[in-house]
Every structure is written in structure tokens, then in C-alpha cells.
Design a protein around this motif. Structure first.
Motif, PDB file in Angstrom:
ATOM      1  N   ALA A  57      29.042 -37.064 -11.422  1.00 32.13           N
ATOM      2  CA  ALA A  57      28.226 -38.149 -12.569  1.00 32.13           C
ATOM      3  C   ALA A  57      27.797 -38.828 -11.839  1.00 32.13           C
ATOM      4  O   ALA A  57      29.129 -39.965 -12.334  1.00 32.13           O
ATOM      5  CB  ALA A  57      28.261 -37.541 -13.481  1.00 32.13           C
ATOM      6  N   LYS A  58      26.889 -38.956 -11.805  1.00 28.07           N
ATOM      7  CA  LYS A  58      27.138 -41.032 -10.699  1.00 28.07           C
ATOM      8  C   LYS A  58      26.411 -41.828 -12.331  1.00 28.07           C
ATOM      9  O   LYS A  58      27.439 -42.430 -11.992  1.00 28.07           O
ATOM     10  CB  LYS A  58      25.039 -40.801 -10.111  1.00 28.07           C
ATOM     11  CG  LYS A  58      25.426 -40.507  -9.330  1.00 28.07           C
ATOM     12  CD  LYS A  58      24.234 -39.960  -8.671  1.00 28.07           C
ATOM     13  CE  LYS A  58      23.479 -39.360  -7.040  1.00 28.07           C
ATOM     14  NZ  LYS A  58      22.176 -39.583  -6.532  1.00 28.07           N
ATOM     15  N   ALA A  59      26.591 -41.362 -13.069  1.00 27.19           N
ATOM     16  CA  ALA A  59      26.003 -41.997 -14.201  1.00 27.19           C
ATOM     17  C   ALA A  59      27.650 -42.812 -14.953  1.00 27.19           C
ATOM     18  O   ALA A  59      27.305 -43.889 -15.595  1.00 27.19           O
ATOM     19  CB  ALA A  59      26.053 -40.796 -15.041  1.00 27.19           C
ATOM     20  N   ASP A  99      22.549 -34.463  -5.423  1.00 26.81           N
ATOM     21  CA  ASP A  99      21.357 -34.294  -6.995  1.00 26.81           C
ATOM     22  C   ASP A  99      20.595 -35.547  -7.621  1.00 26.81           C
ATOM     23  O   ASP A  99      21.680 -37.110  -6.950  1.00 26.81           O
ATOM     24  CB  ASP A  99      21.102 -33.219  -7.301  1.00 26.81           C
ATOM     25  CG  ASP A  99      22.238 -33.347  -8.099  1.00 26.81           C
ATOM     26  OD1 ASP A  99      22.620 -34.152  -8.591  1.00 26.81           O
ATOM     27  OD2 ASP A  99      22.697 -32.066  -8.668  1.00 26.81           O
ATOM     28  N   ASP A 100      19.614 -35.759  -7.929  1.00 26.30           N
ATOM     29  CA  ASP A 100      19.469 -37.231  -9.191  1.00 26.30           C
ATOM     30  C   ASP A 100      20.705 -37.426  -9.825  1.00 26.30           C
ATOM     31  O   ASP A 100      21.150 -39.001 -10.314  1.00 26.30           O
ATOM     32  CB  ASP A 100      18.341 -36.758  -9.984  1.00 26.30           C
ATOM     33  CG  ASP A 100      17.503 -37.450  -8.865  1.00 26.30           C
ATOM     34  OD1 ASP A 100      17.512 -37.680  -7.536  1.00 26.30           O
ATOM     35  OD2 ASP A 100      15.975 -36.897  -9.124  1.00 26.30           O
ATOM     36  N   THR A 101      21.901 -36.053 -10.345  1.00 27.00           N
ATOM     37  CA  THR A 101      22.660 -36.346 -11.603  1.00 27.00           C
ATOM     38  C   THR A 101      24.217 -36.804 -10.675  1.00 27.00           C
ATOM     39  O   THR A 101      25.189 -37.550 -11.303  1.00 27.00           O
ATOM     40  CB  THR A 101      22.321 -36.006 -12.691  1.00 27.00           C
ATOM     41  OG1 THR A 101      22.535 -34.308 -12.020  1.00 27.00           O
ATOM     42  CG2 THR A 101      21.195 -35.834 -13.129  1.00 27.00           C
ATOM     43  N   HIS A 102      24.592 -36.270  -9.578  1.00 33.89           N
ATOM     44  CA  HIS A 102      26.078 -35.530  -9.216  1.00 33.89           C
ATOM     45  C   HIS A 102      26.065 -35.925  -7.489  1.00 33.89           C
ATOM     46  O   HIS A 102      24.996 -35.737  -7.294  1.00 33.89           O
ATOM     47  CB  HIS A 102      25.856 -34.095  -9.434  1.00 33.89           C
ATOM     48  CG  HIS A 102      26.471 -34.405 -11.495  1.00 33.89           C
ATOM     49  ND1 HIS A 102      25.087 -34.033 -11.928  1.00 33.89           N
ATOM     50  CD2 HIS A 102      27.866 -34.739 -12.251  1.00 33.89           C
ATOM     51  CE1 HIS A 102      26.182 -33.710 -13.273  1.00 33.89           C
ATOM     52  NE2 HIS A 102      27.303 -34.180 -12.705  1.00 33.89           N
TER      53      HIS A 102
END
Length: 332
Positions: free
Chosen positions: A308-310, A242-245
Motif C-alpha cells: 500500500a502506497k499509504a 494503481d492509485d493505492t498500491h
């Protein structure tokens, strides 16, 4: 982009992954709007409807599908982007089913204890407030909970001409029951048979991690999704972005084996994304992973390992298809 709609009749419900003729043929890039019934097939509509009388466990988790994806061959990767999940009824049902669930004797975890009482709860939906209401059965407590739609089952036909119950999660996906399977997510599944033959169902209006009693707030769902096909590169087990993970799902028993499967998948995936030696990827994942338990009640238990992508440099899985699908979803 046009959206193709499909609503099965009750006679068209499918209760397995594999073993069923395709309901439709679809092309990569197509958008579908699919209606699916709740896990009980609509059998529990009031607190007076009890599972012992109304629910046949041979016919639960009715699937919408399967769908034949043109060009899909074993070894390819099916990408399904969940654009929107909207409740299709004004109520959802949950139940304590005798000898089923995480905190009771079962057919596999046997004791001399009697079954927990057969009990049904009905959750009223408030669309304007985006809530479902828990109403206690043995007191006057009523609690509004946020509506968080998800799909319990997303899967393809298994390998080897196997036919598996829609209660089972495995490497083909299936009844994984993870709240991570929600709008905005892209799920990646390895194709095992020509056409992939994917199905969806088991909509939940919300579910806690673990699905402890064995049932979520089960409800009919209208799911809008986009189908894509990536030639080759099939993951061994389901993955979600998804957008975050980044996420990987393992399903087995005992639960630690589910975690080992998902953890190994994440180590391999992070290694591929960043060009890391496996032992370095293992070390990195050990320091950044989160591990939500999806379910502890199905024929296999499902565990998610997510990163987490961040926390990491930018990377693009499967050629950046998730970002592309997100852009296409905004145009629907």
C-alpha cells in the motif's frame, strides 16, 4: 486525444503470445479501444452448452492483437494503462471443466478419482445495477454479485522466439488471471522483441482470488487503454501500479516459487523507489506486503505481492508515468 478502435474477426483471433504477425502498428501515446471475446470464444451461451462438447482447450483465451509498438526494443518497458473495461455482452459464462481446476484431479495432479461433473453456469448482467447474477444449478438460489471487470490476459511476446499458449502466465505476462488487472491500473512489462507485440483478452466480469474452479465469469470485453513506452528499465516480471498500491506478479509452480518471484521483485522495486539496501527493503516488505493469490489453475500459478502506497513516503515509479496516464485518461 483520439481513440483508435479495433475489433478482430474470428479468423484474426490469436491463441499464443509470440509467433503471430501484428494486427496493427501503434505509436507510444496512442489510446486504443479493443474488443475481445470471452475465454470460450462465445461457445457457452446456455447451461445446456457443456465444455466437453463445445470447448476445445487448444483454442481458448482468444487474444486481441498482437500490436506492434513503434520504437519498442528488447530491454524497454511497455506501459499499458487500463482506462476502462466494459462488458460487451449481457451475460457471462463459467464452467466446471472435466480434469481442469484447483479442486479436481488434473493432467498434472493425477488421481483415480472421476472428473467433477461437466457443468455450465450463465451469469446475467444488469448494467443499471452493475451486477452479475449467480444462479445455482441444483437449487433455486440466486445471488446478485457486484460487477468487477478485469482482464485475465495481458502480455507481450516472450524472449528467444518462444511461442507460448494463451493459457500460460510467465515473465512475459500472459494468463495471470489477477483481479488487480482492472480499470485504473498501469501494467509494466519488459519488452523482449522488437515492437513488443502485446495482446490482451480473457475478460472477466468478476473473479475471486485464486479462480478456484478454473474459470471466472468469462465475458466479451471492450477495453480502452493507453500505450506508452519507457526506454530501458525493463522489469524482470510484470508489475502493476494503481492509485493505492505497488504490485509485482510471479508465475511458476509450485506456488511458493510464484510468491518468491513476486516477493523478490517487490523487494527490488521498493529498494529502487526509496534508495534502500536490499536487506533493508527485504525487512520493510516483510512487514507491509499483502499477497493475493491470482490463480491456482493455469499452467503456472500466479501470485501477487502488493504494498500500500499509504504506508510509505511518496515515490514515483518510472518517472511518475502512472499519474501522467491517469491524467490523460480523464481527458478521453
Amino acid at each position: 486525444m483520439d481513440v483508435r478502435a479495433y475489433t478482430p474477426t474470428r479468423e484474426q483471433y490469436v491463441y499464443t503470445f509470440g509467433g503471430a504477425a501484428p494486427a496493427l502498428r501503434v505509436k507510444p501515446g496512442e489510446a486504443l479501444r479493443l474488443w475481445s471475446d470471452d475465454a470460450f470464444g462465445g461457445a457457452l451461451q446456455s447451461v445446456d452448452d457443456l465444455s466437453a462438447a463445445k470447448v476445445d482447450l487448444r483454442f481458448v483465451n482468444p487474444q486481441t492483437g498482437p500490436f506492434y509498438v513503434e520504437g519498442a526494443q528488447p530491454g524497454d518497458t511497455l506501459a499499458l494503462h487500463l482506462v476502462a473495461l466494459e462488458p460487451a455482452r449481457e451475460w457471462g459464462a463459467s464452467a466446471a471443466i472435466p480434469f481442469f481446476g484447483g479442486m479436481t484431479s488434473t493432467d498434472r495432479t493425477v488421481s483415480l478419482q472421476a472428473a467433477l461433473p461437466d457443468t455450465t453456469w450463465i451469469y446475467e448482467l444488469d448494467r443499471a445495477r452493475r451486477t452479475v447474477a449467480f444462479a445455482a444449478r441444483h437449487s433455486d438460489h440466486r445471488i446478485e454479485l457486484p460487477l468487477e471487470p478485469m482482464l485475465g490476459t495481458v502480455g507481450v511476446a516472450p524472449a528467444g522466439n518462444e511461442v507460448r499458449s494463451s493459457l500460460v502466465p510467465e515473465r512475459f505476462g500472459g494468463n495471470m488471471d489477477t483481479p488487480q488487472m482492472r480499470a485504473g491500473a498501469t501494467v509494466f512489462l519488459g519488452v523482449n522483441v522488437e515492437g513488443a507485440l502485446f495482446s490482451i483478452g480473457d475478460g472477466h466480469y468478476r473473479q475471486g482470488e485464486g479462480e478456484a474452479c478454473g474459470t471466472a465469469v468469462e465475458g466479451a470485453m471492450t477495453t480502452t487503454l493507453i500505450v506508452e513506452l519507457i526506454k530501458g528499465a525493463a522489469p524482470a516480471w510484470p508489475r502493476i501500479e494503481d492509485d493505492t498500491h505497488w504490485m509485482a506478479i510471479g508465475s511458476s509452480r509450485p506456488m511458493e516459487d510464484s510468491w518468491r518471484i513476486a516477493n523478490a521483485e517487490m523487494v527490488h522495486w521498493i529498494g529502487q523507489l526509496y534508495g534502500l539496501h536490499p536487506i533493508d527493503a527485504y525487512q520493510l516488505v516483510s512487514q507491509v506486503a499483502q499477497v493475493p493469490v491470482a490463480n491456482v489453475v493455469d499452467a503456472n500459478y500466479s501470485v501477487v505481492v502488493k504494498v500500500a502506497k499509504a504506508l510509505l513516503p511518496d515515490a514515483h515509479a518510472f518517472g511518475g508515468i502512472h499519474d501522467d496516464l491517469r491524467a490523460r485518461a480523464r481527458r478521453l
